[in-house]
Design a protein around this motif. Sequence first.
Motif, PDB file in Angstrom:
ATOM      1  N   ILE A 138      -0.898   9.509   6.489  1.00  0.00           N
ATOM      2  CA  ILE A 138      -2.482   8.433   6.292  1.00  0.00           C
ATOM      3  C   ILE A 138      -1.476   7.073   5.752  1.00  0.00           C
ATOM      4  O   ILE A 138      -0.880   6.915   5.052  1.00  0.00           O
ATOM      5  N   LYS A 139      -2.291   5.903   5.977  1.00  0.00           N
ATOM      6  CA  LYS A 139      -1.748   4.804   5.545  1.00  0.00           C
ATOM      7  C   LYS A 139      -3.133   3.997   4.792  1.00  0.00           C
ATOM      8  O   LYS A 139      -4.174   3.968   5.635  1.00  0.00           O
TER       9      LYS A 139
ATOM     10  N   ILE B  52      -3.129   1.440  -4.723  1.00  0.00           N
ATOM     11  CA  ILE B  52      -4.073   1.961  -5.521  1.00  0.00           C
ATOM     12  C   ILE B  52      -3.151   3.196  -6.045  1.00  0.00           C
ATOM     13  O   ILE B  52      -2.208   3.507  -5.144  1.00  0.00           O
ATOM     14  N   PRO B  53      -4.398   4.087  -7.067  1.00  0.00           N
ATOM     15  CA  PRO B  53      -3.342   5.249  -7.906  1.00  0.00           C
ATOM     16  C   PRO B  53      -3.566   6.083  -6.862  1.00  0.00           C
ATOM     17  O   PRO B  53      -4.446   6.081  -6.415  1.00  0.00           O
TER      18      PRO B  53
ATOM     19  N   GLY C 293       0.503  -0.751  -0.039  1.00  0.00           N
ATOM     20  CA  GLY C 293      -0.092  -0.034   0.020  1.00  0.00           C
ATOM     21  C   GLY C 293       0.693   1.117   0.579  1.00  0.00           C
ATOM     22  O   GLY C 293       1.799   1.124   0.018  1.00  0.00           O
ATOM     23  N   ILE C 294       0.141   2.042   0.238  1.00  0.00           N
ATOM     24  CA  ILE C 294       1.118   3.581   1.051  1.00  0.00           C
ATOM     25  C   ILE C 294       0.483   4.460   1.717  1.00  0.00           C
ATOM     26  O   ILE C 294      -0.420   3.967   2.671  1.00  0.00           O
ATOM     27  N   VAL C 295       1.770   4.750   1.970  1.00  0.00           N
ATOM     28  CA  VAL C 295       1.863   5.883   3.602  1.00  0.00           C
ATOM     29  C   VAL C 295       2.133   7.188   3.076  1.00  0.00           C
ATOM     30  O   VAL C 295       2.969   7.453   2.485  1.00  0.00           O
TER      31      VAL C 295
ATOM     32  N   TYR D 217       5.754   4.014  -0.734  1.00  0.00           N
ATOM     33  CA  TYR D 217       4.727   2.784  -1.811  1.00  0.00           C
ATOM     34  C   TYR D 217       5.661   1.533  -0.791  1.00  0.00           C
ATOM     35  O   TYR D 217       6.850   1.362  -1.112  1.00  0.00           O
ATOM     36  N   ILE D 218       4.560   0.603  -0.333  1.00  0.00           N
ATOM     37  CA  ILE D 218       5.278  -0.052   0.273  1.00  0.00           C
ATOM     38  C   ILE D 218       4.415  -1.405  -0.641  1.00  0.00           C
ATOM     39  O   ILE D 218       3.179  -1.903  -1.236  1.00  0.00           O
TER      40      ILE D 218
END
Length: 139
Positions: A53-54, A59-60, A9-11, A77-78
């Motif tokens: 925010i995690k 997702i883009p 995901g995204i952090v 980006y994880i």
Amino acid sequence: MRIDSIQNGIVIDHISAGHGMELYELLGLRNADLPVAMIMNVVSKRMGRKDIIKIDADIPVNLDVIGYVDPKATVNYIKDGELVKKVNIQIPKMLTNVLRCKNPRCITSVEQELDHVFKLTDEKNKVYRCIYCEAKAGK
Ligand code: ZN
């Protein structure tokens, strides 16, 4: 979902404290039906307090939206629990379909299919104006 780590995901880190919620709304996360953690007022050595925010989903995310809310934010980006990419954000010169023009006489309120485009006209004060009617973007 663990708060301290995500697998894929995204952090979004280093968001100025108090701006996390605005970013959450503008990124459309409220209706996204994804596991999202909002961490507010975290103590940061670099900036005092920050929001994080995690998003536990690959997702883009619209980097222009992040740059508009807070150009000092970083996006991590994880993948499989590892940090694979870190992006420093810049303030976007143009914003397309991020903000809506609130001027009732603007052509965008008549022509519904027109893109809502705002241009950065004053970088220091972060002023965006509608490219059609020059109305200032209101926060
Ligand atoms: Zn306008």
